[in-house]
Motif scaffolding. Structure first.
Motif, PDB file in Angstrom:
ATOM      1  N   THR A 204       0.915  -1.168   0.048  1.00  0.00           N
ATOM      2  CA  THR A 204       0.031  -0.065   0.008  1.00  0.00           C
ATOM      3  C   THR A 204       1.026   1.207  -0.121  1.00  0.00           C
ATOM      4  N   ARG A 205       0.165   2.428  -0.260  1.00  0.00           N
ATOM      5  CA  ARG A 205       0.897   3.698  -0.310  1.00  0.00           C
ATOM      6  C   ARG A 205       1.417   3.912   1.241  1.00  0.00           C
ATOM      7  N   THR A 206       0.571   3.547   2.302  1.00  0.00           N
ATOM      8  CA  THR A 206       0.960   3.669   3.583  1.00  0.00           C
ATOM      9  C   THR A 206       2.029   2.882   3.848  1.00  0.00           C
ATOM     10  N   ALA A 207       2.154   1.670   3.586  1.00  0.00           N
ATOM     11  CA  ALA A 207       3.072   0.743   3.974  1.00  0.00           C
ATOM     12  C   ALA A 207       3.533  -0.076   2.790  1.00  0.00           C
ATOM     13  N   PRO A 208       4.535   0.359   1.811  1.00  0.00           N
ATOM     14  CA  PRO A 208       4.693  -0.303   0.798  1.00  0.00           C
ATOM     15  C   PRO A 208       5.929  -1.542   1.207  1.00  0.00           C
ATOM     16  N   TRP A 209       5.964  -2.376   0.244  1.00  0.00           N
ATOM     17  CA  TRP A 209       7.086  -3.375   0.431  1.00  0.00           C
ATOM     18  C   TRP A 209       8.299  -3.083  -0.003  1.00  0.00           C
ATOM     19  N   ILE A 210       9.451  -3.306   0.305  1.00  0.00           N
ATOM     20  CA  ILE A 210      10.481  -3.060  -0.255  1.00  0.00           C
ATOM     21  C   ILE A 210      11.373  -4.371  -0.347  1.00  0.00           C
ATOM     22  N   VAL A 211      11.367  -4.752  -1.950  1.00  0.00           N
ATOM     23  CA  VAL A 211      12.156  -6.155  -1.728  1.00  0.00           C
ATOM     24  C   VAL A 211      13.657  -6.316  -2.215  1.00  0.00           C
ATOM     25  N   ILE A 212      14.228  -7.144  -1.613  1.00  0.00           N
ATOM     26  CA  ILE A 212      15.791  -7.089  -1.712  1.00  0.00           C
ATOM     27  C   ILE A 212      16.228  -8.356  -2.340  1.00  0.00           C
ATOM     28  N   ASP A 213      16.942  -8.270  -3.581  1.00  0.00           N
ATOM     29  CA  ASP A 213      17.540  -9.398  -4.010  1.00  0.00           C
ATOM     30  C   ASP A 213      18.723  -9.963  -3.060  1.00  0.00           C
ATOM     31  N   GLY A 214      18.571 -11.028  -2.557  1.00  0.00           N
ATOM     32  CA  GLY A 214      19.260 -11.565  -1.554  1.00  0.00           C
ATOM     33  C   GLY A 214      20.344 -12.771  -2.304  1.00  0.00           C
ATOM     34  N   ASN A 215      20.342 -12.820  -3.145  1.00  0.00           N
ATOM     35  CA  ASN A 215      20.981 -14.014  -3.799  1.00  0.00           C
ATOM     36  C   ASN A 215      22.600 -13.897  -3.762  1.00  0.00           C
ATOM     37  N   ASN A 216      23.031 -12.624  -3.572  1.00  0.00           N
ATOM     38  CA  ASN A 216      24.321 -12.173  -3.127  1.00  0.00           C
ATOM     39  C   ASN A 216      24.226 -11.690  -1.796  1.00  0.00           C
ATOM     40  N   LYS A 217      24.919 -12.115  -0.995  1.00  0.00           N
ATOM     41  CA  LYS A 217      24.819 -11.966   0.503  1.00  0.00           C
ATOM     42  C   LYS A 217      25.216 -10.368   0.884  1.00  0.00           C
ATOM     43  N   LYS A 218      26.229 -10.027   0.348  1.00  0.00           N
ATOM     44  CA  LYS A 218      27.020  -8.666   0.561  1.00  0.00           C
ATOM     45  C   LYS A 218      26.160  -7.620  -0.227  1.00  0.00           C
ATOM     46  N   ALA A 219      25.537  -7.995  -1.441  1.00  0.00           N
ATOM     47  CA  ALA A 219      24.841  -6.650  -2.032  1.00  0.00           C
ATOM     48  C   ALA A 219      23.696  -6.704  -1.355  1.00  0.00           C
ATOM     49  N   GLY A 220      23.197  -7.910  -1.114  1.00  0.00           N
ATOM     50  CA  GLY A 220      21.726  -7.901  -0.476  1.00  0.00           C
ATOM     51  C   GLY A 220      21.681  -6.941   0.924  1.00  0.00           C
ATOM     52  N   ARG A 221      22.930  -7.204   1.679  1.00  0.00           N
ATOM     53  CA  ARG A 221      22.925  -6.404   3.020  1.00  0.00           C
ATOM     54  C   ARG A 221      22.864  -5.076   2.665  1.00  0.00           C
ATOM     55  N   ILE A 222      23.893  -4.632   1.611  1.00  0.00           N
ATOM     56  CA  ILE A 222      24.231  -2.999   1.398  1.00  0.00           C
ATOM     57  C   ILE A 222      22.777  -2.559   0.995  1.00  0.00           C
ATOM     58  N   ALA A 223      22.002  -3.430   0.112  1.00  0.00           N
ATOM     59  CA  ALA A 223      20.702  -2.668  -0.394  1.00  0.00           C
ATOM     60  C   ALA A 223      19.844  -2.722   0.573  1.00  0.00           C
ATOM     61  N   ALA A 224      19.819  -3.640   1.591  1.00  0.00           N
ATOM     62  CA  ALA A 224      18.540  -3.637   2.461  1.00  0.00           C
ATOM     63  C   ALA A 224      18.927  -2.276   3.438  1.00  0.00           C
ATOM     64  N   LEU A 225      20.268  -2.309   4.040  1.00  0.00           N
ATOM     65  CA  LEU A 225      20.438  -1.253   5.029  1.00  0.00           C
ATOM     66  C   LEU A 225      20.450   0.101   4.411  1.00  0.00           C
ATOM     67  N   THR A 226      20.649   0.136   3.116  1.00  0.00           N
ATOM     68  CA  THR A 226      20.631   1.755   2.511  1.00  0.00           C
ATOM     69  C   THR A 226      19.151   1.873   2.331  1.00  0.00           C
ATOM     70  N   ALA A 227      18.032   1.124   2.017  1.00  0.00           N
ATOM     71  CA  ALA A 227      16.781   1.272   1.839  1.00  0.00           C
ATOM     72  C   ALA A 227      16.122   1.538   3.069  1.00  0.00           C
ATOM     73  N   ILE A 228      16.619   0.900   4.378  1.00  0.00           N
ATOM     74  CA  ILE A 228      16.083   1.313   5.635  1.00  0.00           C
ATOM     75  C   ILE A 228      16.532   2.533   6.172  1.00  0.00           C
ATOM     76  N   ALA A 229      17.972   2.917   5.829  1.00  0.00           N
ATOM     77  CA  ALA A 229      18.406   4.042   6.242  1.00  0.00           C
ATOM     78  C   ALA A 229      17.631   5.406   5.808  1.00  0.00           C
ATOM     79  N   ASP A 230      17.346   5.122   4.201  1.00  0.00           N
ATOM     80  CA  ASP A 230      16.699   6.113   3.573  1.00  0.00           C
ATOM     81  C   ASP A 230      15.306   6.467   4.042  1.00  0.00           C
TER      82      ASP A 230
END
Length: 257
Positions: A204-230
Motif C-alpha cells: 500500500t501507499r501507507t506501508a509499501p514493500w521493499i524487496v531485496i535481491d538476496g542472492n548475493n549476501k553482501k550486495a543484499g545487505r548493503i541494499a537492505a541497510l541503504t533502503a532502511i536508512a533512507d
C-alpha cells in the motif's frame, strides 16, 4: 501495486569495498537511531523472506552500532497457547515500540497470510480476512507517527539449496536448520502463490514493500541497510541537537577550557 519476485533474482555482486560501505552505513544508522532518541520517534522494521535468505545477517548488521537500550529484536515463531487465545495481531501489539525506540521483527504478522495459510493453521476465511486486518493495523501505526518499513528478502531455489546444504556441512551452522526448512521448501510453489497475493493486497501507499535481491549476501545487505536508512531518515529530523548554553558554561569551567 504489483511486485514480481522474478525481478529480484540477478544476484549481482557488490560493486565496491564492502567493508567500507558497511561501516559507513552503520555510522549513518547510528546517527539515525540517535535522532529517534532525541526527537522521541518510533519505528518498526519487519523482515520476511525465504528460509536461509539472509534475514538474520542483515539484522545483525543493522543493529551492530545501535544503543541496545533503545531497540528490540523480536524473533517471531509459532504462537504460544496464550497467544492463540487472542486475535492474531495481539502478540504484535504487545511488542510495538515506545517513543524513541525501534522494534525489529524477524518475521511478523504476515505469518497469517503466508505460513498459516500454506500450512493450514488458519482457515481460508481467516487468512483472507487477514489482509484487511493487516492493512488496518499498519494504517494505525502510520496515524500514530510510527515509521513502518517492510523488507522482503528474495532468493532463488538454487541459492536457498546452496545455503541449506552449507548449514548441514558447517558444524556451527547446524543449529540454524530443521525439518521445517524442508517442509517449507517442498511447498515453494504454494508459498509463491501466497506471496503474490500478499504483495497484491498489502503493498500500500501507507506501508509499501521493499524487496531485496538476496542472492548475493553482501550486495543484499548493503541494499537492505541503504533502503532502511533512507526510509528512516524521511521521518525524523537529522540535525544534531544544539549544545545547551548552561551545560556548555558549566562543562567548560569544570574542564578548564
Amino acid at each position: 501495486m504489483a511486485i514480481d519476485l522474478g525481478d529480484y533474482e540477478k544476484g549481482k555482486s557488490f560493486d565496491g569495498d564492502y567493508d567500507e560501505a558497511l561501516a559507513k552505513l552503520q555510522r549513518r544508522l547510528s546517527h539515525i537511531q540517535t535522532a529517534h532518541i532525541i526527537h522521541k520517534r518510533r519505528a518498526v522494521i519487519l523482515f520476511e523472506g525465504w528460509d536461509a535468505a539472509g534475514k538474520g545477517g542483515i539484522i545483525k548488521r543493522l543493529t551492530g552500532e545501535w544503543d541496545p537500550r533503545y531497540f528490540e529484536v523480536w524473533p517471531i515463531s509459532a504462537p504460544t497457547s496464550e497467544e492463540l487465545a487472542h486475535h492474531f495481531l495481539w502478540r504484535f501489539w504487545r511488542r510495538l515500540p515506545a517513543q524513541h525506540n525501534i522494534a525489529v521483527f524477524d518475521r511478523s504478522w504476515y505469518g497469517r497470510v503466508l505460513v498459516e495459510r500454506v500450512e493450514g493453521y488458519a482457515s481460508e476465511a481467516e487468512w483472507k480476512r487477514g489482509y484487511a486486518e493487516i492493512n488496518d493495523f499498519e494504517r494505525q501505526q502510520a496515524l500514530t507517527a510510527t515509521t513502518l518499513i517492510k523488507i522482503f528478502i528474495h532468493v532463488t531455489q538454487e541459492t536457498q539449496d546452496k545455503r541449506l546444504r552449507d548449514r548441514l556441512e558447517h558444524p556451527w551452522k547446524r543449529w540454524k536448520t530443521g525439518l521445517e526448512d524442508y517442509r517449507n521448501r517442498a511447498k515453494r510453489a504454494e508459498y509463491l502463490d501466497a506471496m503474490h497475493d500478499m504483495f497484491r493486497e498489502t503493498n500500500t501507499r501507507t506501508a509499501p514493500w521493499i524487496v531485496i535481491d538476496g542472492n548475493n549476501k553482501k550486495a543484499g545487505r548493503i541494499a537492505a541497510l541503504t533502503a532502511i536508512a533512507d526510509r528512516l531518515e524521511e521521518h525524523v529530523p537529522m540535525e544534531p541537537p544544539a549544545l545547551d548554553p548552561e551545560v556548555e558554561k558549566v562543562a567548560r569551567k569544570a574542564l578548564g577550557d
